[in-house]
Design a protein around this motif. Structure first.
Motif, PDB file in Angstrom:
ATOM      1  N   SER A  49      -3.613 -11.015  11.037  1.00 46.77           N
ATOM      2  CA  SER A  49      -3.670  -9.716  10.844  1.00 46.77           C
ATOM      3  C   SER A  49      -5.093  -8.901  10.239  1.00 46.77           C
ATOM      4  O   SER A  49      -5.347  -7.682  10.107  1.00 46.77           O
ATOM      5  CB  SER A  49      -2.576 -10.286   9.513  1.00 46.77           C
ATOM      6  N   LEU A  50      -6.012  -9.790  10.212  1.00 45.18           N
ATOM      7  CA  LEU A  50      -7.475  -9.440   9.657  1.00 45.18           C
ATOM      8  C   LEU A  50      -7.854  -8.150  10.472  1.00 45.18           C
ATOM      9  O   LEU A  50      -8.678  -7.647  10.094  1.00 45.18           O
ATOM     10  CB  LEU A  50      -8.002 -10.171   8.891  1.00 45.18           C
ATOM     11  N   LYS A  94       0.592  -1.482   0.157  1.00 43.92           N
ATOM     12  CA  LYS A  94       0.258   0.246  -0.263  1.00 43.92           C
ATOM     13  C   LYS A  94       1.393   1.153   0.084  1.00 43.92           C
ATOM     14  O   LYS A  94       0.602   2.428  -1.204  1.00 43.92           O
ATOM     15  CB  LYS A  94      -0.630   0.005   0.761  1.00 43.92           C
ATOM     16  N   GLU A  95       2.173   1.907   0.797  1.00 50.66           N
ATOM     17  CA  GLU A  95       2.510   2.198   1.143  1.00 50.66           C
ATOM     18  C   GLU A  95       4.228   2.770  -0.182  1.00 50.66           C
ATOM     19  O   GLU A  95       3.916   4.065  -0.746  1.00 50.66           O
ATOM     20  CB  GLU A  95       3.475   2.192   2.019  1.00 50.66           C
ATOM     21  N   THR A  96       4.002   1.780  -1.140  1.00 52.01           N
ATOM     22  CA  THR A  96       5.374   1.778  -2.259  1.00 52.01           C
ATOM     23  C   THR A  96       4.191   1.709  -3.238  1.00 52.01           C
ATOM     24  O   THR A  96       5.128   1.909  -4.445  1.00 52.01           O
ATOM     25  CB  THR A  96       6.431   0.666  -1.593  1.00 52.01           C
ATOM     26  N   GLY A  97       2.924   1.174  -3.299  1.00 46.50           N
ATOM     27  CA  GLY A  97       2.362   1.182  -4.633  1.00 46.50           C
ATOM     28  C   GLY A  97       2.732   0.128  -4.880  1.00 46.50           C
ATOM     29  O   GLY A  97       3.282  -0.356  -6.492  1.00 46.50           O
ATOM     30  N   LYS A 136      -6.830  -4.661   4.260  1.00 49.79           N
ATOM     31  CA  LYS A 136      -7.581  -5.864   4.236  1.00 49.79           C
ATOM     32  C   LYS A 136      -8.160  -6.828   3.298  1.00 49.79           C
ATOM     33  O   LYS A 136      -8.020  -7.672   3.081  1.00 49.79           O
ATOM     34  CB  LYS A 136      -8.761  -6.356   5.329  1.00 49.79           C
ATOM     35  N   LYS A 137      -8.321  -5.752   2.335  1.00 52.32           N
ATOM     36  CA  LYS A 137      -8.893  -6.004   0.428  1.00 52.32           C
ATOM     37  C   LYS A 137      -7.326  -6.243   0.311  1.00 52.32           C
ATOM     38  O   LYS A 137      -7.767  -7.479  -0.189  1.00 52.32           O
ATOM     39  CB  LYS A 137      -9.168  -4.553   0.256  1.00 52.32           C
ATOM     40  N   ASN A 179      -3.979 -12.972  -1.034  1.00 51.12           N
ATOM     41  CA  ASN A 179      -4.025 -14.210  -0.387  1.00 51.12           C
ATOM     42  C   ASN A 179      -2.205 -14.482  -0.166  1.00 51.12           C
ATOM     43  O   ASN A 179      -1.836 -15.197   0.555  1.00 51.12           O
ATOM     44  CB  ASN A 179      -4.060 -15.787  -1.130  1.00 51.12           C
ATOM     45  N   LEU A 180      -2.366 -13.329   0.833  1.00 52.98           N
ATOM     46  CA  LEU A 180      -1.290 -13.250   2.224  1.00 52.98           C
ATOM     47  C   LEU A 180      -1.266 -13.815   2.789  1.00 52.98           C
ATOM     48  O   LEU A 180      -0.212 -14.172   3.965  1.00 52.98           O
ATOM     49  CB  LEU A 180      -1.276 -11.307   1.854  1.00 52.98           C
TER      50      LEU A 180
END
Length: 376
Positions: free
Chosen positions: A327-328, A245-248, A349-350, A356-357
């Motif tokens: 994590s969720l 998310k933070e780095t694209g 969460k998405k 599938n992390l």
């Protein structure tokens, strides 16, 4: 002759006997009282002393009860109930994970000062290296084993990879070993901590180690309960999601130039000024010597900053219940990480679900061999 001796006095008889060579002694008049006088006296004194020792505590209590001001015991239960009903937070002397001493938080983190210590490897070369070592996400998902690659810098070509799937997979293969390696470090520290706490007597080296960890996690007053809450891992899936998310997915300027995977801000020291930021805005994005340092700083941030206290509390509850770190669930408590708040947690969460992390949460990293490390 006998009659003559009978008419003699005791003194006369004594003189005659002495002349004849006899020794005459005076018979002492002994009495039972004199024989046992000292024994009786000793027994009496002992009895008095024993009685005195038994009576002292009772006498002291009577004196204290009579002259000391009685302590006032106040029942706070009603006050606490009123606070709870009014929505106030209860603060007690035994509060865990309170306070922060920031002086030593980042002493073991390498920030970027001048040229990077690592070499940037092209995306195509990295892909070939991973392929040669059979390091694929498919194999990781099946075997839960990760090869110990430590890539120091992201390849610039990540943003040029047209396939979103290939770009994401390469990014994950780069950051996954770094996250697992730092989690392993925390796991070892946590194991050492509990071994020390289970001992009755600790060595000087153990005490020094413990004091160092108090500083590293900013623990105030050497509170062991706080250290146990703070010294813990970050779920792999959550860390990957935040880095993405933070780095694209590894394409941002901060990630390429400053090895910054998690967009952490700083108001002092080295950093990268965001483009288009206001002149009066003094914040920068932290820059690191290598990618792994960014992971360590991110974990230290979540494990110490007051904004993530609820995150740590829920994680501790999951530990106490012998549950795997979820994590969720934990993502719900990272709303302070970005200005978008709750929307940010939904996005995390998405990312976790769509990619599938959580498949990587049980993954283990192999020991880092010298030969493999030299290749990178």
């Amino acid at each position: 002759m006998v009659n003559i001796y009978k008419s003699m006095s005791t003194n006369q008889l004594k003189k005659i006997l002495i002349k004849k060579g006899f020794k005459v002694y005076k018979l002492k008049n002994k009495s039972v009282y004199k024989d046992y006088k000292s024994l009786i006296f000793t027994g009496f004194v002992s009895l008095v002393l024993i009685s005195l020792f038994f009576s002292l505590p009772l006498s002291s209590k009577l004196i204290v009860d009579k002259f000391e001001k009685p302590a006032v015991v106040e029942n706070y239960s009603k006050k606490y109930l009123e606070k709870v009903l009014s929505g106030e937070t209860l603060i007690t002397e035994n509060s865990v994970d309170d306070g922060l001493d920031p002086r030593h938080l980042v002493e073991d983190i390498e920030f970027k000062k001048g040229p990077s210590k690592s070499v940037r490897i092209e995306a195509s070369t990295l892909n070939q290296m991973f392929l040669d070592k059979n390091y694929t996400l498919e194999v990781v998902r099946i075997e839960n084993i990760v090869k110990p690659f430590e890539v120091g810098m992201l390849p610039v070509e990540l943003k040029q990879i047209q396939s979103t799937k290939e770009r994401k997979e390469l990014f994950i293969k780069i950051v996954l070993p770094l996250i697992l390696s730092e989690n392993n470090r925390i796991r070892r520290d946590r194991s050492t901590l509990f071994k020390i706490l289970n001992k009755n007597i600790n060595s000087k080296a153990e005490k020094n180690w413990l004091n160092n960890k108090f500083k590293q996690y900013g623990v105030v007053n050497k509170d062991v309960s706080t250290l146990k809450v703070r010294m813990d891992e970050i779920p792999v899936s959550l860390a990957i999601a935040q880095a993405a998310k933070e780095t694209g997915w590894g394409t941002s300027r901060f990630a390429i130039e400053g090895n910054a995977l998690f967009g952490q801000w700083t108001y002092s020291g080295e950093g990268i000024k965001p483009a288009g930021s206001d002149k009066n805005d003094k914040h920068k994005v932290m820059a690191f010597s290598v990618l792994k340092a960014s992971v360590r700083a991110y974990q230290r941030n979540l494990n110490t900053h007051s904004s993530y206290k609820e995150f740590r509390k829920v994680r501790a509850i999951q530990r106490d219940n012998d549950e795997p770190l979820n994590s969720l669930e934990l993502a719900n408590y990272l709303n302070s990480y970005a200005e978008t708040g709750e929307e940010y947690t939904k996005t995390l969460k998405k990312i976790i679900v769509q990619n599938n992390l959580k498949d990587f949460d049980k993954a283990k990293i192999l020991p880092l061999s010298k030969n493999l490390k030299e290749n990178i």
